[in-house]
Design an enzyme around this catalytic site. Structure first.
Site, PDB file in Angstrom:
ATOM      1  N   ASP A   1     -93.915  -0.742  35.069  1.00  0.00           N
ATOM      2  CA  ASP A   1     -94.470  -1.385  33.878  1.00  0.00           C
ATOM      3  C   ASP A   1     -94.615  -0.338  32.782  1.00  0.00           C
ATOM      4  O   ASP A   1     -95.249   0.710  32.985  1.00  0.00           O
ATOM      5  CB  ASP A   1     -95.831  -1.996  34.219  1.00  0.00           C
ATOM      6  CG  ASP A   1     -96.290  -3.024  33.190  1.00  0.00           C
ATOM      7  OD1 ASP A   1     -95.530  -3.297  32.242  1.00  0.00           O
ATOM      8  OD2 ASP A   1     -97.416  -3.541  33.326  1.00  0.00           O
TER       9      ASP A   1
ATOM     10  N   ASP B   1     -90.626  -5.471  29.270  1.00  0.00           N
ATOM     11  CA  ASP B   1     -91.232  -4.162  29.537  1.00  0.00           C
ATOM     12  C   ASP B   1     -91.667  -3.967  30.982  1.00  0.00           C
ATOM     13  O   ASP B   1     -92.434  -3.035  31.268  1.00  0.00           O
ATOM     14  CB  ASP B   1     -92.420  -3.935  28.607  1.00  0.00           C
ATOM     15  CG  ASP B   1     -93.550  -4.919  28.836  1.00  0.00           C
ATOM     16  OD1 ASP B   1     -93.324  -5.947  29.498  1.00  0.00           O
ATOM     17  OD2 ASP B   1     -94.672  -4.659  28.344  1.00  0.00           O
ATOM     18  N   GLU B   2     -91.198  -4.780  31.907  1.00  0.00           N
ATOM     19  CA  GLU B   2     -91.563  -4.574  33.310  1.00  0.00           C
ATOM     20  C   GLU B   2     -90.459  -5.090  34.220  1.00  0.00           C
ATOM     21  O   GLU B   2     -89.701  -5.995  33.853  1.00  0.00           O
ATOM     22  CB  GLU B   2     -92.894  -5.261  33.644  1.00  0.00           C
ATOM     23  CG  GLU B   2     -92.853  -6.767  33.490  1.00  0.00           C
ATOM     24  CD  GLU B   2     -94.139  -7.434  33.947  1.00  0.00           C
ATOM     25  OE1 GLU B   2     -94.686  -7.030  34.987  1.00  0.00           O
ATOM     26  OE2 GLU B   2     -94.583  -8.372  33.252  1.00  0.00           O
TER      27      GLU B   2
END
Length: 404
Positions: free
Chosen positions: A26, A119-120
């Site tokens: 993350d 974003d992860e």
């Protein structure tokens, strides 16, 4: 503690599931981190991405979060909480490009990558540990690669399923790594607040608190019948499972063949052919290094160019043989670039990806009659060893060192 037996619940993880190694990676304050990368003068100051007076906060750095600013909050409220915070309008093209570069880092390690959002990502690295030795070393390598190549930090959680890995990454923030060993799920989960469980929002947490359930351990000790009556048969059973770290979801990779690649967004748009040649060399060197670290050779190369007008074009070709050397990749990349080149159009991003991968130990490469006994590949292997010992910036080809 030993997990109780509940009628109707799935049994504990199978022996196959216990062998899985899952990572959740993350990015830390992703949008804000990307903005700070190109505005280093703002590092250390409270910053959020969103409207200055109107709109909502999309991301806030940790200095802004200390004042209570959080994603989803109105910009007006954020301004009241921290008048000195710097508001930056979002640049989604930049975020998408950085996300693509991060995805390329992940796919250089394993073909089983599930991008859960911009974003992860979840990574199933069960079969990818050999080059690094263990999961922690691989996780630290990924963190270093993301930081070195994209200039932002990330947090990594490691466990034997997606739920444990996700909770672990949240405990690792910011810029850390937490590994939960097989069999250690209860000891890790039970001291945590129930809000840490996936899917437990404000409403569910309120109902749990009214039942006297505050920690995950409290939840684990609650009869499943009580949970089913309070939350329904499906959610009640799910809460009971998660309290003991049970999760049988699989990492769902994107369709397509695994590849090893790298993308580089340039600080300034370029059109000089010599500069383009150098930047393609830089990207090919990174790809070749990743391939050697992963112990693979490849035969299909794709070059992707993004122009200043945001148009993207790509070309692929099959190499004459398997390789993991920079010069061979670069020679083919230049041929493809000349086929792609739009006259006079500046370039903002270059990317190279190699597919058709074969384990190096199982491949046979036919040498040419004029090939030296020791060549550039041996030199690059020696450079890899030096870089591992002294850091990625300690040794580079002169042409790349001069132009960086």
């Amino acid at each position: 503690m030993t997990a109780p037996s509940h009628d109707g619940l799935r049994p504990g993880p199978s022996s196959r599931a216990r062998e899985r190694v899952i990572m959740h990676v993350d990015m830390d304050a992703f949008y804000a981190s990307v903005e700070l990368r190109r505005r280093p003068e703002l590092v250390g100051r409270p910053v959020y991405v969103g409207g200055e007076r109107r709109g909502v906060v999309l991301s806030a750095n940790y200095q802004a979060r200390a004042f209570g600013i959080a994603g989803g909050m109105s910009s007006a409220k954020a301004r009241r909480m921290c008048p000195q915070a710097v508001a930056i309008p979002p640049d989604f093209d930049a975020y998408t490009e950085v996300s693509a570069g991060i995805g390329a880092v992940f796919e250089s390690v394993t073909g089983r990558v599930e991008m859960a959002s911009i974003d992860e990502a979840y990574l199933d690295v069960t079969g990818s540990l050999r080059p690094c030795g263990d999961a922690r070393a691989l996780g630290e390598l990924l963190r270093a690669l993301v930081h070195d190549e994209q200039g932002i930090t990330c947090s990594v959680g490691i466990g034997r399923n997606k739920f444990i890995a996700k909770v672990a990454s949240s405990q690792a923030k910011p810029d850390g790594l937490v590994e939960v060993p097989p069999g250690g799920e209860a000891a890790f989960l039970h001291p945590l607040a129930v809000e840490q469980i996936w899917g437990v929002g404000e409403s569910t947490a309120g109902k749990l608190h009214r039942l006297g359930i505050v920690t995950v351990g409290d939840l684990a000790d609650t009869p499943v019948g009580t949970l089913r009556r309070a939350f329904g048969p499906h959610q009640g059973a799910l809460l009971a499972d998660l309290a003991w770290g049970r999760d049988d979801r699989r990492v769902i990779a994107r369709a397509g063949e695994r590849g090893v690649g790298c993308q580089r967004t340039l600080a300034h748009d370029i059109s000089d052919p010599a500069r383009v040649r150098t930047e393609l060399l830089r990207v090919c060197a990174t790809v070749a290094r990743r391939m050697r670290r992963a112990g693979v050779l490849g035969r299909v190369l794709t070059v992707t160019i993004r122009f200043a007008d945001f148009q993207t074009a790509s070309k692929s070709a099959t190499l004459s043989g398997l390789t993991d050397t920079t010069d061979e990749l670069h020679a083919q990349a230049m041929l493809l670039y000349h086929r792609l080149r739009a006259s006079g159009t500046p370039i903002r991003r270059v990317g190279v990806r190699v597919q058709g991968l074969v384990e190096a130990g199982k491949a046979y490469c036919q040498p040419t009659l004029d090939a030296p006994e020791r060549g550039w590949r041996e030199a690059e292997v020696a450079m890899d060893a030096v870089r591992r010992k002294f850091g990625p910036q300690c040794l580079e080809r002169a042409v790349l060192a001069r132009s960086d």
